[in-house]
Design a protein around this motif. Structure first.
Motif, PDB file in Angstrom:
ATOM      1  N   MET A  32       0.844  -1.193   0.000  1.00 57.21           N
ATOM      2  CA  MET A  32       0.000   0.000   0.000  1.00 57.21           C
ATOM      3  C   MET A  32       0.883   1.250   0.000  1.00 57.21           C
ATOM      4  O   MET A  32       1.844   1.335   0.758  1.00 57.21           O
ATOM      5  CB  MET A  32      -0.928   0.009   1.225  1.00 57.21           C
ATOM      6  N   HIS A  33       0.542   2.200  -0.864  1.00 57.89           N
ATOM      7  CA  HIS A  33       1.333   3.415  -0.973  1.00 57.89           C
ATOM      8  C   HIS A  33       0.949   4.406   0.131  1.00 57.89           C
ATOM      9  O   HIS A  33      -0.189   4.420   0.608  1.00 57.89           O
ATOM     10  CB  HIS A  33       1.123   4.057  -2.339  1.00 57.89           C
ATOM     11  N   VAL A  42     -10.361   0.114   0.207  1.00 61.49           N
ATOM     12  CA  VAL A  42      -9.208  -0.337   0.994  1.00 61.49           C
ATOM     13  C   VAL A  42      -8.577  -1.581   0.370  1.00 61.49           C
ATOM     14  O   VAL A  42      -7.351  -1.710   0.307  1.00 61.49           O
ATOM     15  CB  VAL A  42      -9.620  -0.605   2.455  1.00 61.49           C
ATOM     16  N   ASP A  43      -9.411  -2.501  -0.128  1.00 65.54           N
ATOM     17  CA  ASP A  43      -8.880  -3.700  -0.793  1.00 65.54           C
ATOM     18  C   ASP A  43      -8.057  -3.325  -2.020  1.00 65.54           C
ATOM     19  O   ASP A  43      -6.976  -3.887  -2.260  1.00 65.54           O
ATOM     20  CB  ASP A  43     -10.024  -4.625  -1.215  1.00 65.54           C
ATOM     21  N   MET A  69      -6.533  -0.522  -2.557  1.00 63.60           N
ATOM     22  CA  MET A  69      -5.307   0.144  -2.110  1.00 63.60           C
ATOM     23  C   MET A  69      -4.269  -0.880  -1.673  1.00 63.60           C
ATOM     24  O   MET A  69      -3.073  -0.717  -1.922  1.00 63.60           O
ATOM     25  CB  MET A  69      -5.623   1.117  -0.983  1.00 63.60           C
ATOM     26  N   ARG A  70      -4.697  -1.938  -1.016  1.00 65.22           N
ATOM     27  CA  ARG A  70      -3.760  -2.993  -0.597  1.00 65.22           C
ATOM     28  C   ARG A  70      -3.075  -3.627  -1.802  1.00 65.22           C
ATOM     29  O   ARG A  70      -1.906  -3.997  -1.745  1.00 65.22           O
ATOM     30  CB  ARG A  70      -4.503  -4.080   0.195  1.00 65.22           C
ATOM     31  N   GLU A  71      -3.838  -3.764  -2.893  1.00 65.63           N
ATOM     32  CA  GLU A  71      -3.297  -4.390  -4.092  1.00 65.63           C
ATOM     33  C   GLU A  71      -2.585  -3.380  -4.989  1.00 65.63           C
ATOM     34  O   GLU A  71      -2.148  -3.741  -6.087  1.00 65.63           O
ATOM     35  CB  GLU A  71      -4.428  -5.068  -4.882  1.00 65.63           C
ATOM     36  N   THR A  72      -2.504  -2.128  -4.569  1.00 65.25           N
ATOM     37  CA  THR A  72      -1.900  -0.998  -5.297  1.00 65.25           C
ATOM     38  C   THR A  72      -2.604  -0.708  -6.618  1.00 65.25           C
ATOM     39  O   THR A  72      -2.058  -0.053  -7.502  1.00 65.25           O
ATOM     40  CB  THR A  72      -0.385  -1.212  -5.553  1.00 65.25           C
ATOM     41  N   GLU A 130      -5.451   1.030  -6.598  1.00 59.41           N
ATOM     42  CA  GLU A 130      -5.758   2.424  -6.299  1.00 59.41           C
ATOM     43  C   GLU A 130      -4.608   3.005  -5.488  1.00 59.41           C
ATOM     44  O   GLU A 130      -4.128   2.379  -4.538  1.00 59.41           O
ATOM     45  CB  GLU A 130      -7.063   2.532  -5.507  1.00 59.41           C
ATOM     46  N   ARG A 131      -4.170   4.228  -5.853  1.00 59.76           N
ATOM     47  CA  ARG A 131      -3.063   4.872  -5.150  1.00 59.76           C
ATOM     48  C   ARG A 131      -3.398   6.328  -4.825  1.00 59.76           C
ATOM     49  O   ARG A 131      -2.715   7.253  -5.270  1.00 59.76           O
ATOM     50  CB  ARG A 131      -1.794   4.812  -5.999  1.00 59.76           C
ATOM     51  N   ARG A 166      -7.999  -5.620 -11.481  1.00 61.12           N
ATOM     52  CA  ARG A 166      -7.448  -5.797 -10.143  1.00 61.12           C
ATOM     53  C   ARG A 166      -6.087  -6.499 -10.147  1.00 61.12           C
ATOM     54  O   ARG A 166      -5.499  -6.712  -9.092  1.00 61.12           O
ATOM     55  CB  ARG A 166      -8.451  -6.566  -9.278  1.00 61.12           C
TER      56      ARG A 166
END
Length: 300
Positions: free
Chosen positions: A1-2, A33-34, A36-39, A41-42, A121
């Motif tokens: 996550m960034h 949030v999911d 973001m964890r997978e990068t 979404e940043r 994803r």
């Protein structure tokens, strides 16, 4: 996550201002949030809107419902007005996801969530939605449940009028507007009606057409340009399915390009085949087309 910054909006105006600066809204956070964890979404900034007054369910004057963006799926499903006026919506919500997700996920979040496509994803796969212009891995991957356009030469993610502005067009170009959304339709049609394209059509009912003409007139489009618009789009073939609708639209494009009448041949007189009108750089040209079939053994 960034890394990202976090802020909490005190009111709607503050939330809108933060969103215009590039902030991403979060309430339930079950999808964002999911990602973001997978990068996938940043976001640089998360804007917490969970305290905003957007949790009401109201009946409108026309008997519909206005559901606040922060109403959870579980709250909407259990609300007396939803159950009594729109029981199918209540039932659908109760059958969606898990109980934990229904308690957390908001109606607004459901509307704003990103595509569920596996390739979107997967940051190692090409995806136009994630990185515009990178391509679409679903075209040649597993795509049985995907809405893709395998025969399209190009799939572009952009505002239609912006794409048309940078696209070279001529009398062979057909512009078909199928969005059903005035924020896309009006800017696109205003531009298209000024260009030297061969065909301009827009999908929608007759009522939609009347409203579209009103908006275009208010936007300053003259009647001479409006006369070029084919709307509702297509010939009357009694089309019902998407495939039949596509044939209806294509038939009208061909009819316009060849200056046909669109009437059944059985209702006409004279030769069935007429001179073919084609386009070349610098103007129109006419090509002769045979009006009778060649005799047996005759070479052409």
């Amino acid at each position: 996550m960034h890394p990202f910054s976090f802020t909490k909006a005190a009111n709607t105006r503050e939330a809108l201002h933060a969103g215009r600066r590039g902030g991403r809204y979060i309430a339930g956070g079950t999808t964002l949030v999911d990602l973001m964890r997978e990068t996938v979404e940043r976001p640089e900034t998360l804007v917490d809107i969970s305290d905003l007054p957007l949790r009401e369910v109201k009946v409108t004057e026309r008997g519909g419902l206005r559901i606040g963006a922060l109403v959870s799926m579980a709250e909407a499903a259990a609300h007396p007005k939803v159950r009594s006026l729109f029981p199918v919506v209540s039932e659908a919500l109760e059958l969606s996801a898990s109980a934990q997700l229904r308690n957390m996920a908001t109606i607004g979040g459901n509307i704003m969530q990103r595509t569920r496509c596996t390739y979107f994803r997967d940051v190692t796969a090409d995806c136009n939605k994630r990185e515009p212009g990178s391509g679409c891995a679903a075209l040649h991957g597993f795509n049985r449940m995907h809405a893709i356009f395998p025969h399209a030469d190009e799939v572009v993610i952009d505002w239609p009028h912006r794409y048309l502005e940078r696209t070279t067009v001529d009398a062979r170009t057909a512009v078909c507007v199928l969005t059903h959304d005035t924020k896309f339709d009006i800017p696109l049609l205003r531009l298209a009606l000024t260009l030297p394209v061969g065909y301009i059509g827009a999908m929608g009912s007759r009522r939609t057409h009347d409203e579209r003409l009103r908006l275009l007139t208010e936007a300053g489009v003259p009647e001479q340009q409006l006369a070029r618009l084919h709307s509702p789009i297509g010939l009357d073939l009694g089309a019902r399915t998407p495939e039949e609708t596509a044939v209806s639209i294509t038939a009208e494009i061909i009819s316009c390009a060849n200056r046909g009448t669109g009437l059944p041949l059985s209702q006409g007189t004279g030769p069935i085949h007429r001179p073919l009108v084609t386009h070349r750089a610098g103007g129109w040209m006419t090509k002769s087309v045979p009006t009778t079939a060649p005799a047996a053994g005759e070479a052409r």
